[in-house]
Design an enzyme around this catalytic site. Sequence first.
Site, PDB file in Angstrom:
ATOM      1  N   ALA A   7       0.868  -1.176   0.000  1.00 26.12           N
ATOM      2  CA  ALA A   7       0.000   0.000   0.000  1.00 26.12           C
ATOM      3  C   ALA A   7       0.906   1.229   0.000  1.00 26.12           C
ATOM      4  O   ALA A   7       0.961   1.997   0.949  1.00 26.12           O
ATOM      5  CB  ALA A   7      -0.916  -0.001   1.213  1.00 26.12           C
ATOM      6  N   LEU A  38       1.222   5.453  -4.246  1.00 22.02           N
ATOM      7  CA  LEU A  38       1.705   6.293  -5.358  1.00 22.02           C
ATOM      8  C   LEU A  38       2.699   7.378  -4.935  1.00 22.02           C
ATOM      9  O   LEU A  38       2.633   8.514  -5.416  1.00 22.02           O
ATOM     10  CB  LEU A  38       0.529   6.925  -6.111  1.00 22.02           C
ATOM     11  N   CYS A  41      -5.415   1.634  -9.253  1.00 25.38           N
ATOM     12  CA  CYS A  41      -4.653   1.500  -8.014  1.00 25.38           C
ATOM     13  C   CYS A  41      -5.605   1.316  -6.833  1.00 25.38           C
ATOM     14  O   CYS A  41      -6.440   2.179  -6.570  1.00 25.38           O
ATOM     15  CB  CYS A  41      -3.767   2.714  -7.772  1.00 25.38           C
TER      16      CYS A  41
HETATM   17  C1  LIG Z   1       5.394  -2.097  -4.508  1.00 27.91           C
HETATM   18  C2  LIG Z   1       4.460  -1.984  -5.677  1.00 27.91           C
HETATM   19  C3  LIG Z   1       4.171  -0.720  -6.207  1.00 27.91           C
HETATM   20  C4  LIG Z   1       3.315  -0.591  -7.300  1.00 27.91           C
HETATM   21  N1  LIG Z   1       3.057   0.654  -7.819  1.00 27.91           N
HETATM   22  C5  LIG Z   1       2.280   0.763  -8.936  1.00 27.91           C
HETATM   23  C6  LIG Z   1       2.072   2.035  -9.553  1.00 27.91           C
HETATM   24  O1  LIG Z   1       2.619   3.070  -9.120  1.00 27.91           O
HETATM   25  N2  LIG Z   1       1.253   2.097 -10.638  1.00 27.91           N
HETATM   26  C7  LIG Z   1       0.657   0.980 -11.165  1.00 27.91           C
HETATM   27  O2  LIG Z   1      -0.065   1.078 -12.162  1.00 27.91           O
HETATM   28  N3  LIG Z   1       0.863  -0.250 -10.613  1.00 27.91           N
HETATM   29  C8  LIG Z   1       1.646  -0.369  -9.526  1.00 27.91           C
HETATM   30  N4  LIG Z   1       1.868  -1.611  -8.978  1.00 27.91           N
HETATM   31  C9  LIG Z   1       1.258  -2.809  -9.613  1.00 27.91           C
HETATM   32  C10 LIG Z   1       2.265  -3.541 -10.527  1.00 27.91           C
HETATM   33  O3  LIG Z   1       2.702  -2.695 -11.574  1.00 27.91           O
HETATM   34  C11 LIG Z   1       1.635  -4.829 -11.130  1.00 27.91           C
HETATM   35  O4  LIG Z   1       0.494  -4.476 -11.874  1.00 27.91           O
HETATM   36  C12 LIG Z   1       1.224  -5.836 -10.062  1.00 27.91           C
HETATM   37  O5  LIG Z   1       2.140  -5.832  -8.984  1.00 27.91           O
HETATM   38  C13 LIG Z   1       1.084  -7.253 -10.607  1.00 27.91           C
HETATM   39  O6  LIG Z   1       2.303  -7.742 -11.121  1.00 27.91           O
HETATM   40  P1  LIG Z   1       3.349  -8.615 -10.243  1.00 27.91           P
HETATM   41  O7  LIG Z   1       2.564  -9.706  -9.592  1.00 27.91           O
HETATM   42  O8  LIG Z   1       4.365  -9.118 -11.236  1.00 27.91           O
HETATM   43  O9  LIG Z   1       3.953  -7.696  -9.245  1.00 27.91           O
HETATM   44  C14 LIG Z   1       2.721  -1.763  -7.877  1.00 27.91           C
HETATM   45  C15 LIG Z   1       3.017  -3.022  -7.343  1.00 27.91           C
HETATM   46  C16 LIG Z   1       3.874  -3.149  -6.260  1.00 27.91           C
HETATM   47  C17 LIG Z   1       4.173  -4.533  -5.728  1.00 27.91           C
END
Ligand SMILES: Cc1cc2nc3c(=O)[nH]c(=O)nc-3n(C[C@H](O)[C@H](O)[C@H](O)COP(=O)(O)O)c2cc1C
Length: 308
Positions: free
Chosen positions: A69, A72, A129
Amino acid sequence: MNMAVNLGGISMNNPVTTASGTFGFGLEYQPYVALQRLGAIIVKGTTLKPRLGNPPPRIAETPSGMLNAIGLQNPGVERVAEEIMPRLAALGVPVIVNIAGDTVEDYAQVARRLDSVPGVAGLEVNISCPNVKKGGIQFGSDPYTAAEVTRAVKASAGLPVIVKLSPNVTDLVTMAEAVAGAGADALSMINTLLGMAIDVDRRRPVLGNITGGLSGPAVRPVAVRAVWQVHRALPLLPILGMGGIMTARDALEFILAGATAVAVGTGNFVNPRATLDVVEGIEQYMIDHGFVDISELVGLAQRYPNKE
Ligand SMILES: Cc1cc2nc3c(=O)[nH]c(=O)nc-3n(C[C@H](O)[C@H](O)[C@H](O)COP(=O)(O)O)c2cc1C
């Protein structure tokens, strides 16, 4: 062998990029990853004004994924445009800036500011988000507002626009159709799944924000299903698939389901070289199985049920 793909107008040398928020602004990873070998770099969510994010703790580990969490946190679009983009542009890799806002006008202004910044190859619009009170998922759970944000961004910038969808909706295909109708050049999916963890010893929620977004291997089957369903409904719209990709085989699931490109997110925290391992692993898979163009693999698994 051809690994190059076109993601809604963004030309990438290979289909592998970084999921927003998990790779900082890219430069942090320079000691571990030859950034030039990535198909593209997707940077942290960027908003009009700088944001401090949510109160700590902001990360919690779960058995097969993580909860975050962050809220952003970012230095704001002005600093991204003035200080960060010039350094990233020098790498010669397409940079996709993930943008967010509290209002439709916020998204439009961020898009306008980034439109002529050298090195910005496209915008990924985060309407999904789960960790911010205003904007975020509010925009991503209603097809009408999702389309409104998409139209506003398209009208504000000449750049390719990828709209990032949330799995936290009843009908993902309706959302995809709404943003496609509003002019999205590509879709990215999925953002995190809304989750929560409780500290049993302290008898209170682990995260300062109480709820957070679940990512990592736990979400992969949900993400593959999302890509499969949306590719089936909108076969011509390119999809950037993500959610729990740790290895090349995970990435191939997304490509076979219909993703044109893939992003590695949580995997970067476990293995900072994960993106390059995925590029090399896909290459090896193509050699082993006699594929000469990556496009041959996109959506290939969709043929299977039609053979019945
Ligand atoms: C620490 C963290 C920060 C994230 N920040 C953003 C963000 O700023 N904008 C966004 O669109 N997605 C954000 N996400 C989501 C990721 O881009 C991605 O969609 C999501 O984690 C699923 O992929 P994964 O399982 O490979 O991590 C974030 C995810 C994590 C874990």
